[in-house]
Design an enzyme around this catalytic site. Structure first.
Site, PDB file in Angstrom:
ATOM      1  N   GLU A 175       3.729   0.148  -7.136  1.00 40.24           N
ATOM      2  CA  GLU A 175       2.616   0.838  -6.504  1.00 40.24           C
ATOM      3  C   GLU A 175       1.377  -0.015  -6.749  1.00 40.24           C
ATOM      4  O   GLU A 175       0.946  -0.187  -7.884  1.00 40.24           O
ATOM      5  CB  GLU A 175       2.439   2.224  -7.146  1.00 40.24           C
ATOM      6  CG  GLU A 175       1.321   3.031  -6.572  1.00 40.24           C
ATOM      7  CD  GLU A 175       1.671   3.614  -5.221  1.00 40.24           C
ATOM      8  OE1 GLU A 175       0.740   3.808  -4.417  1.00 40.24           O
ATOM      9  OE2 GLU A 175       2.868   3.875  -4.957  1.00 40.24           O
TER      10      GLU A 175
ATOM     11  N   ASN B 299       7.384   5.022  -0.923  1.00 46.23           N
ATOM     12  CA  ASN B 299       7.322   4.328   0.364  1.00 46.23           C
ATOM     13  C   ASN B 299       6.820   2.922   0.108  1.00 46.23           C
ATOM     14  O   ASN B 299       5.732   2.745  -0.450  1.00 46.23           O
ATOM     15  CB  ASN B 299       6.351   5.024   1.321  1.00 46.23           C
ATOM     16  CG  ASN B 299       6.918   6.276   1.935  1.00 46.23           C
ATOM     17  OD1 ASN B 299       8.056   6.649   1.669  1.00 46.23           O
ATOM     18  ND2 ASN B 299       6.115   6.952   2.745  1.00 46.23           N
TER      19      ASN B 299
ATOM     20  N   ALA C  72       0.861  -1.181   0.000  1.00 44.55           N
ATOM     21  CA  ALA C  72       0.000   0.000   0.000  1.00 44.55           C
ATOM     22  C   ALA C  72       0.891   1.222   0.000  1.00 44.55           C
ATOM     23  O   ALA C  72       1.058   1.881   1.014  1.00 44.55           O
ATOM     24  CB  ALA C  72      -0.929  -0.013   1.194  1.00 44.55           C
ATOM     25  N   CYS C  73       1.492   1.518  -1.126  1.00 49.41           N
ATOM     26  CA  CYS C  73       2.598   2.466  -1.205  1.00 49.41           C
ATOM     27  C   CYS C  73       2.154   3.849  -1.669  1.00 49.41           C
ATOM     28  O   CYS C  73       1.023   4.044  -2.086  1.00 49.41           O
ATOM     29  CB  CYS C  73       3.653   1.932  -2.164  1.00 49.41           C
ATOM     30  SG  CYS C  73       4.143   0.229  -1.830  1.00 49.41           S
ATOM     31  N   THR C  74       3.088   4.805  -1.604  1.00 57.07           N
ATOM     32  CA  THR C  74       2.909   6.130  -2.185  1.00 57.07           C
ATOM     33  C   THR C  74       4.124   6.422  -3.050  1.00 57.07           C
ATOM     34  O   THR C  74       5.263   6.257  -2.594  1.00 57.07           O
ATOM     35  CB  THR C  74       2.784   7.200  -1.088  1.00 57.07           C
ATOM     36  OG1 THR C  74       1.733   6.846  -0.180  1.00 57.07           O
ATOM     37  CG2 THR C  74       2.478   8.559  -1.701  1.00 57.07           C
TER      38      THR C  74
END
Length: 471
Positions: free
Chosen positions: A99, A27, A6-8
């Protein structure tokens, strides 16, 4: 199959950045609060005859005979695949995988995920050692998807010294990619982000063969007069508006303060690509990736009633964060792989020179349990101490991060000067030595702050009791 990340992600074009270099960053967030990560240099290979089999879903791929050296951040636990995630190869191409993105049920009905297709665990391993440009990264990945299918929805970043391409694979076989303009940046938070596709402009857009026919045949386009990938393949749900869109809102609020005026955290139509209103520095990218809705009512570290409304960018379950700074090798001798371990809000980004052939033992060797000799565990420990007494410790922690950023800029300038006349293995050896020095400095400074705050914390116990001095 469902993604576990669950990235940014953030991308910054060369004319949008302060120093004229290209940045891609992300991230890497996981389900668990602790997922130990290593930082490795994978050696180049020649005359290899091997088949790759994913421990995660058994996708089986015959590997090319030759592959380039590259940096990577694999998980310590390999039972769910290598999950190398990101790196820079010896052709000076950077990539970040992935992502996690999610398609709607309409499109998945006609092109479902392939159970043992390509997934996040394998993508870096199967792509980064074999690509020589950002565009080739999209082309190479597209061919793999065509042959093996995709096990999940994934967004991928590719960068060289001149270009950034962002690719979204959203169903078993359908994907598009867009080149990020040089004077722009882009932010994406676990949603299908790419918008209108210009099928007459192959220099700036790429797509899976037959995607237009697929959409037309199954009557999937909800718009009358445009071909918007996000509208056709993406989602717009309550979860998106609480889990995803607020992250875009906060990032654009910081990076585009004028253009983003009037945007709200739950807006579903925020643009994916924005023109930069100021030249974006590495520190600005860090700020966004470290952020938790700072100075808003939505900050989980605050006390406003809204503090738990939205999912922040920086999380306790960030396994690692990276900023891949791709520099022109005609001007510099190396690009830089910035790594953050622990919780981004509380830990520094460490600059490692990508044109090296080894990493420091404290990043290479990561035990399963807490050990302060390991950079991963040292940073996790510091983050836990800072968060436990946030109001008392955050100022010292931020000063420490600022101090290390200043040191990093000086160190990089010094190394750039020293490498002007170095080439070949002498250059690689020097940069490898400098990486060890960087790791030593950061580990030493982090250890000092950790013990200082741990000692101060002894005075902050709720079990304390003030005695009357007259007793």
């Amino acid at each position: 199959m469902q993604n576990k990340d669950a990235c940014t992600s953030i991308m910054v074009g060369k004319r949008a950045s302060l120093d004229g270099t290209v940045f891609i960053a992300r991230n890497e967030d996981r389900v668990k609060a602790i997922e130990p990560k290593r930082f490795l240099v994978k050696s180049a290979v020649k005359d290899r005859h091997e088949t790759y089999v994913s421990p995660y879903n058994k996708v089986t791929v015959t590997l090319p005979e030759s592959g380039m050296r590259y940096t990577s951040t694999p998980s310590l636990d390999q039972t769910a695949g290598p999950n190398e995630e990101d790196g820079i190869n010896e052709a000076n191409v950077a990539a970040s995988f992935t992502e996690s993105v999610y398609a709607n049920d309409r499109v998945l009905a006609y092109d479902p995920y392939v159970k043992n297709g390509l997934a996040e665990d394998s993508l870096c391993t199967l792509v980064l050692p074999y690509i020589h440009s950002a565009r080739e990264g999209v082309e190479y990945t597209g061919k793999l998807i065509e042959k093996f299918g995709s096990a999940e929805g994934n967004g991928m970043q590719f960068a060289d010294a001149d270009n950034i391409w962002y690719m979204e694979v959203v169903t078993g076989h359908q994907w598009v990619a867009v080149r990020i303009p040089d004077d722009c940046y882009a932010v994406t938070p676990n949603q299908v982000a790419i918008e209108d596709i210009n099928f007459t402009d192959p220099d700036n857009y790429m797509w899976a063969d037959g995607i237009q026919k697929f959409v037309e045949e199954h009557q999937l386009n909800p718009d009358h007069d445009r071909w918007n990938f996000r509208h056709i393949f993406g989602t717009s749900t309550q979860k998106d508006r609480h889990y995803n869109t607020p992250r875009t809102w906060f990032a654009q609020r910081y990076l585009s303060p004028k253009a983003s005026q009037g945007q709200m955290p739950e807006d579903s139509e925020m643009p994916f690509i924005r023109k930069a209103e100021f030249k974006i520095a590495n520190e600005d990218i860090q700020y966004v990736l470290k952020s938790h809705f700072n100075e808003t009512p939505y900050d989980p570290m605050g006390d406003a009633p809204e503090r738990k409304t939205y999912r922040a960018i920086s999380l306790s379950r960030t396994a690692q964060s990276h900023i891949l700074q791709v520099r022109d090798l005609n001007k510099y001798k190396t690009s830089i792989h910035w790594i953050e371990l622990g919780v981004p809000a509380f830990n520094p980004y460490v600059p490692f020179f990508a044109n090296a052939d080894d990493t420091d033992e404290s990043y290479r060797n990561v035990p399963e349990k807490m050990d302060l000799k390991s950079a991963f565990w040292l940073n996790e420990a510091l983050a836990e101490v800072v968060e436990s007494h946030y109001q008392e410790f955050i100022e010292k922690d931020e000063d420490y991060q600022k101090e290390l950023n200043e040191w990093a800029r000086r160190k990089i300038a010094q190394v750039d000067k020293e490498t002007l006349n170095l080439e070949g293995q002498a250059l690689i050896d020097y940069l490898t030595e400098q990486n060890h020095e960087v790791a030593t400095h950061y580990n030493k400074r982090t250890t000092e702050l950790f013990y200082e705050l741990l000692t101060e914390g002894c005075e902050l116990s709720r079990m304390s009791f003030k005695m009357d001095p007259n007793l």
